[in-house]
Design a protein around this motif. Sequence first.
Motif, mmCIF file in Angstrom:
data_model
loop_
_atom_site.group_PDB
_atom_site.id
_atom_site.type_symbol
_atom_site.label_atom_id
_atom_site.label_comp_id
_atom_site.label_asym_id
_atom_site.label_seq_id
_atom_site.Cartn_x
_atom_site.Cartn_y
_atom_site.Cartn_z
ATOM 1 N N ILE A 203 14.968 -5.482 15.812
ATOM 2 C CA ILE A 203 14.182 -5.039 16.969
ATOM 3 C C ILE A 203 14.374 -3.545 17.202
ATOM 4 C CG2 ILE A 203 13.983 -5.218 19.488
ATOM 5 C CD1 ILE A 203 14.646 -8.228 19.136
ATOM 6 N N MET A 204 15.630 -3.085 17.124
ATOM 7 C CA MET A 204 15.914 -1.660 17.301
ATOM 8 C C MET A 204 15.190 -0.832 16.242
ATOM 9 S SD MET A 204 19.996 -1.765 18.211
ATOM 10 C CE MET A 204 20.145 0.009 18.305
ATOM 11 N N LYS A 205 15.134 -1.350 15.045
ATOM 12 C CA LYS A 205 14.471 -0.634 13.955
ATOM 13 C C LYS A 205 12.959 -0.561 14.207
ATOM 14 C CE LYS A 205 14.415 1.255 9.802
ATOM 15 N NZ LYS A 205 15.019 2.563 9.535
ATOM 16 N N LEU A 206 12.388 -1.658 14.691
ATOM 17 C CA LEU A 206 10.948 -1.714 14.920
ATOM 18 C C LEU A 206 10.503 -0.808 16.063
ATOM 19 C CD1 LEU A 206 10.338 -5.542 14.407
ATOM 20 C CD2 LEU A 206 9.539 -3.675 12.930
ATOM 21 N N VAL A 207 11.386 -0.571 17.037
ATOM 22 C CA VAL A 207 10.989 0.283 18.167
ATOM 23 C C VAL A 207 11.260 1.760 17.882
ATOM 24 C CG1 VAL A 207 11.320 -1.537 19.881
ATOM 25 C CG2 VAL A 207 13.222 0.013 19.341
ATOM 26 N N ILE A 214 21.444 3.200 14.816
ATOM 27 C CA ILE A 214 21.776 1.769 14.798
ATOM 28 C C ILE A 214 23.178 1.555 14.232
ATOM 29 C CG2 ILE A 214 21.144 -0.472 13.824
ATOM 30 C CD1 ILE A 214 18.230 0.578 13.730
ATOM 31 N N ARG A 215 23.515 2.343 13.212
ATOM 32 C CA ARG A 215 24.794 2.143 12.515
ATOM 33 C C ARG A 215 26.008 2.442 13.388
ATOM 34 N NH1 ARG A 215 22.614 4.842 7.559
ATOM 35 N NH2 ARG A 215 22.362 3.239 5.953
ATOM 36 N N TRP A 216 25.962 3.549 14.135
ATOM 37 C CA TRP A 216 27.176 4.046 14.782
ATOM 38 C C TRP A 216 27.864 3.035 15.698
ATOM 39 C CZ3 TRP A 216 30.297 7.368 13.114
ATOM 40 C CH2 TRP A 216 29.869 8.495 12.411
ATOM 41 N N PRO A 217 27.140 2.298 16.565
ATOM 42 C CA PRO A 217 27.842 1.300 17.394
ATOM 43 C C PRO A 217 28.586 0.260 16.546
ATOM 44 C CG PRO A 217 25.629 1.676 18.236
ATOM 45 C CD PRO A 217 25.701 2.366 16.917
ATOM 46 N N PHE A 218 27.996 -0.142 15.420
ATOM 47 C CA PHE A 218 28.648 -1.122 14.552
ATOM 48 C C PHE A 218 29.876 -0.510 13.854
ATOM 49 C CE2 PHE A 218 24.359 -2.868 14.904
ATOM 50 C CZ PHE A 218 24.643 -4.206 15.170
#
Length: 296
Positions: A203-207, A214-218
């Motif tokens: 979803i984050m990628k689609l928006v 996206i990577r950093w929190p993980f």
Amino acid sequence: MKIRTIGRHLRESFKSLRRNGWMTFASISAVTVTLLLVGVFLAIMMNMNKFATDIENDVEIRVHIEMTANQEQKDELEKNIKKIPQVESVKFSSKEDELNHLIQTMGKEWSLIGDDENPLHDVFIVKTKKPSETAGVAQKIRALDSVDSAKYGEKKVERLFSLLGTSRNVGIVLVIGLLFTAMFLISNTIKITIFARRREIEIMKLVGATNWFIRWPFIFEGIWLGILGSIIPIAIVATSYSYGYDFLAKRIPDDYFMSPLPYTPFVYQVSLLLLLIGVIIGAWGSFISVRRYLKV
């Protein structure tokens, strides 16, 4: 990356740890178990390497001086031995000193030998800069004048060096293998955690979120998992080594040539190493695991 963005990633990583409680617990448990094994094995292997080094450093060449040699010849021999590049130190031991040492080692019955009847040689005790150079130095010393013999154990010492070299190589291979096993287990556990959140990533990628956003929190989450998972192994290794060190210290004489690594700084070094391993493996596992879900 802006400081505000870093703060956002850190907050998201903490929230994720709380939201996914059971998966977080599973990941931390995997890190804890594997790092505990790594920590115990590192402590054992590093002490075994210390014992091996102590044994190697205790190897010495005993140069027996000819009985007929006068003081001038002894001084000349000492100078010639010191000229050998591989020689680190030369210590003189008179035949009286040798007899006293023999009495202390073998028993008081040897004290019946009087000074006039002393059959022992004056000796130069030679240590080399590197234990592996012992054989070559002994061979050079035998060729010098006024030398009756130069002994260092020869075949026993050579077998010992071979055994110590093999044990070190085996230890290095086992440590590397254990670290790769730890990386595999921890990264797979993190993969399961991220798999459960694949929809969130999609979803984050689609928006329109970028891959690194996206990577950093993980990645931060993986770092926290590594830090939290290393706390128990560090505590167990530090406490166990304290008891083990005290136990051995009471039973090993102060003048004995072998001794375990001192508690400080050894425990701090191992603790820092375990913490770094946990952080690196946690971050690496998260980075690798999230990569496949960024291809939307």
